[in-house]
Design a protein around this motif. Sequence first.
Motif, PDB file in Angstrom:
ATOM      1  N   GLN A   1     -23.889  64.485 -17.109  1.00  0.00           N
ATOM      2  CA  GLN A   1     -25.228  65.073 -17.045  1.00  0.00           C
ATOM      3  C   GLN A   1     -25.097  66.449 -17.676  1.00  0.00           C
ATOM      4  OE1 GLN A   1     -25.924  64.573 -12.801  1.00  0.00           O
ATOM      5  NE2 GLN A   1     -27.301  62.858 -13.211  1.00  0.00           N
ATOM      6  N   GLU A   2     -25.617  67.479 -17.040  1.00  0.00           N
ATOM      7  CA  GLU A   2     -25.392  68.830 -17.550  1.00  0.00           C
ATOM      8  C   GLU A   2     -23.916  69.176 -17.453  1.00  0.00           C
ATOM      9  OE1 GLU A   2     -27.998  71.215 -15.218  1.00  0.00           O
ATOM     10  OE2 GLU A   2     -29.765  70.209 -16.010  1.00  0.00           O
ATOM     11  N   GLN A   3     -23.271  68.643 -16.435  1.00  0.00           N
ATOM     12  CA  GLN A   3     -21.827  68.718 -16.269  1.00  0.00           C
ATOM     13  C   GLN A   3     -21.329  67.292 -16.120  1.00  0.00           C
ATOM     14  OE1 GLN A   3     -21.324  71.298 -12.762  1.00  0.00           O
ATOM     15  NE2 GLN A   3     -20.106  72.579 -14.135  1.00  0.00           N
ATOM     16  N   MET A   4     -20.031  67.119 -16.307  1.00  0.00           N
ATOM     17  CA  MET A   4     -19.422  65.810 -16.092  1.00  0.00           C
ATOM     18  C   MET A   4     -18.949  65.752 -14.650  1.00  0.00           C
ATOM     19  SD  MET A   4     -18.411  62.882 -17.355  1.00  0.00           S
ATOM     20  CE  MET A   4     -18.142  62.980 -19.124  1.00  0.00           C
ATOM     21  N   THR A   5     -19.391  64.759 -13.915  1.00  0.00           N
ATOM     22  CA  THR A   5     -18.869  64.515 -12.576  1.00  0.00           C
ATOM     23  C   THR A   5     -17.857  63.392 -12.691  1.00  0.00           C
ATOM     24  OG1 THR A   5     -20.949  65.166 -11.535  1.00  0.00           O
ATOM     25  CG2 THR A   5     -19.416  63.867 -10.196  1.00  0.00           C
ATOM     26  N   TRP A   6     -16.644  63.656 -12.235  1.00  0.00           N
ATOM     27  CA  TRP A   6     -15.594  62.643 -12.206  1.00  0.00           C
ATOM     28  C   TRP A   6     -15.376  62.220 -10.772  1.00  0.00           C
ATOM     29  CZ3 TRP A   6     -10.892  64.283 -15.720  1.00  0.00           C
ATOM     30  CH2 TRP A   6     -11.229  64.067 -17.054  1.00  0.00           C
ATOM     31  N   MET A   7     -15.140  60.943 -10.562  1.00  0.00           N
ATOM     32  CA  MET A   7     -14.798  60.429  -9.238  1.00  0.00           C
ATOM     33  C   MET A   7     -13.541  59.576  -9.380  1.00  0.00           C
ATOM     34  SD  MET A   7     -16.812  57.968  -6.532  1.00  0.00           S
ATOM     35  CE  MET A   7     -16.699  56.510  -7.539  1.00  0.00           C
ATOM     36  N   GLU A   8     -12.495  59.968  -8.684  1.00  0.00           N
ATOM     37  CA  GLU A   8     -11.285  59.161  -8.592  1.00  0.00           C
ATOM     38  C   GLU A   8     -11.430  58.286  -7.359  1.00  0.00           C
ATOM     39  OE1 GLU A   8      -8.321  62.782  -9.991  1.00  0.00           O
ATOM     40  OE2 GLU A   8      -8.156  61.983  -7.976  1.00  0.00           O
ATOM     41  N   SER A   9     -11.167  57.004  -7.505  1.00  0.00           N
ATOM     42  CA  SER A   9     -11.204  56.083  -6.372  1.00  0.00           C
ATOM     43  C   SER A   9      -9.815  55.504  -6.185  1.00  0.00           C
ATOM     44  CB  SER A   9     -12.197  54.950  -6.627  1.00  0.00           C
ATOM     45  OG  SER A   9     -13.488  55.462  -6.814  1.00  0.00           O
ATOM     46  N   TYR A  10      -9.320  55.556  -4.965  1.00  0.00           N
ATOM     47  CA  TYR A  10      -7.981  55.085  -4.638  1.00  0.00           C
ATOM     48  C   TYR A  10      -8.080  53.866  -3.749  1.00  0.00           C
ATOM     49  CZ  TYR A  10      -6.416  59.598  -6.331  1.00  0.00           C
ATOM     50  OH  TYR A  10      -6.166  60.692  -7.115  1.00  0.00           O
ATOM     51  N   ARG A  11      -7.257  52.853  -4.063  1.00  0.00           N
ATOM     52  CA  ARG A  11      -7.188  51.641  -3.250  1.00  0.00           C
ATOM     53  C   ARG A  11      -5.713  51.317  -3.058  1.00  0.00           C
ATOM     54  NH1 ARG A  11      -9.952  45.837  -4.718  1.00  0.00           N
ATOM     55  NH2 ARG A  11      -9.698  44.950  -2.646  1.00  0.00           N
ATOM     56  N   GLY A  12      -5.335  51.068  -1.824  1.00  0.00           N
ATOM     57  CA  GLY A  12      -3.942  50.764  -1.536  1.00  0.00           C
ATOM     58  C   GLY A  12      -3.808  50.015  -0.232  1.00  0.00           C
ATOM     59  N   GLN A  13      -2.570  49.837   0.188  1.00  0.00           N
ATOM     60  CA  GLN A  13      -2.292  49.084   1.404  1.00  0.00           C
ATOM     61  C   GLN A  13      -2.457  49.917   2.664  1.00  0.00           C
ATOM     62  OE1 GLN A  13       1.616  47.821   0.030  1.00  0.00           O
ATOM     63  NE2 GLN A  13       0.887  45.717   0.094  1.00  0.00           N
ATOM     64  N   SER A  14      -2.430  51.246   2.523  1.00  0.00           N
ATOM     65  CA  SER A  14      -2.563  52.102   3.702  1.00  0.00           C
ATOM     66  C   SER A  14      -3.179  53.438   3.301  1.00  0.00           C
ATOM     67  CB  SER A  14      -1.193  52.348   4.352  1.00  0.00           C
ATOM     68  OG  SER A  14      -0.417  53.193   3.520  1.00  0.00           O
ATOM     69  N   PRO A  15      -3.788  54.133   4.253  1.00  0.00           N
ATOM     70  CA  PRO A  15      -4.295  55.471   3.959  1.00  0.00           C
ATOM     71  C   PRO A  15      -3.176  56.419   3.514  1.00  0.00           C
ATOM     72  CG  PRO A  15      -5.295  54.653   5.977  1.00  0.00           C
ATOM     73  CD  PRO A  15      -4.195  53.678   5.584  1.00  0.00           C
ATOM     74  N   GLU A  16      -1.987  56.252   4.070  1.00  0.00           N
ATOM     75  CA  GLU A  16      -0.854  57.111   3.695  1.00  0.00           C
ATOM     76  C   GLU A  16      -0.482  56.910   2.227  1.00  0.00           C
ATOM     77  OE1 GLU A  16      -1.142  56.514   7.930  1.00  0.00           O
ATOM     78  OE2 GLU A  16      -0.807  55.007   6.381  1.00  0.00           O
ATOM     79  N   GLN A  17      -0.489  55.670   1.779  1.00  0.00           N
ATOM     80  CA  GLN A  17      -0.169  55.367   0.386  1.00  0.00           C
ATOM     81  C   GLN A  17      -1.196  56.015  -0.547  1.00  0.00           C
ATOM     82  OE1 GLN A  17      -0.967  51.387  -1.009  1.00  0.00           O
ATOM     83  NE2 GLN A  17       0.940  51.357  -2.189  1.00  0.00           N
ATOM     84  N   MET A  18      -2.462  55.907  -0.198  1.00  0.00           N
ATOM     85  CA  MET A  18      -3.507  56.518  -1.016  1.00  0.00           C
ATOM     86  C   MET A  18      -3.394  58.037  -0.987  1.00  0.00           C
ATOM     87  SD  MET A  18      -6.745  54.034  -0.273  1.00  0.00           S
ATOM     88  CE  MET A  18      -6.292  53.560   1.404  1.00  0.00           C
TER      89      MET A  18
END
Length: 100
Positions: A53-70
Motif C-alpha cells: 500500500q503506501e508502505q509494504m506490510t510483510w507477514m511471516e507465518s510459521y508452521r511447525g510441530q510445536s510452539p517451541e520449534q516455531m
Amino acid sequence: MSPPKRWSPVRLHVYFKLSLAEAEAWRERWREAARRTCEAVPGLQIVLSERPQEQMTWMESYRGQSPEQMGSGEAAMSRAMRELPGERHREAFVETFHAP
C-alpha cells in the motif's frame, strides 16, 4: 526431509512494515534467511505474505510441530534480519477449525 505428519495447532505470525523501496531491497535477503532457518530447524515452514500500500506490510507465518520449534525459527529469522528497519510484531493464534 518430508514435512511432519502432524502440525501444532499454534500458528505464529510476525508483522512488520517497510517502505516500498526498502521491501524491494530486503526481499532476497529475507528469502535467503528463511531458507537457512528452515534448513537449521527441520520440519519448520515459513511463508512470507506481502501487502503493498503506501508502505509494504510483510507477514511471516510459521508452521511447525510445536510452539517451541516455531519460536526457535522466529528467533533465528529475527537475528538474521536484525538490521531491518522497523519493529517486528509477534502474534500467536490457535487453529480451532480446519475445513477439508
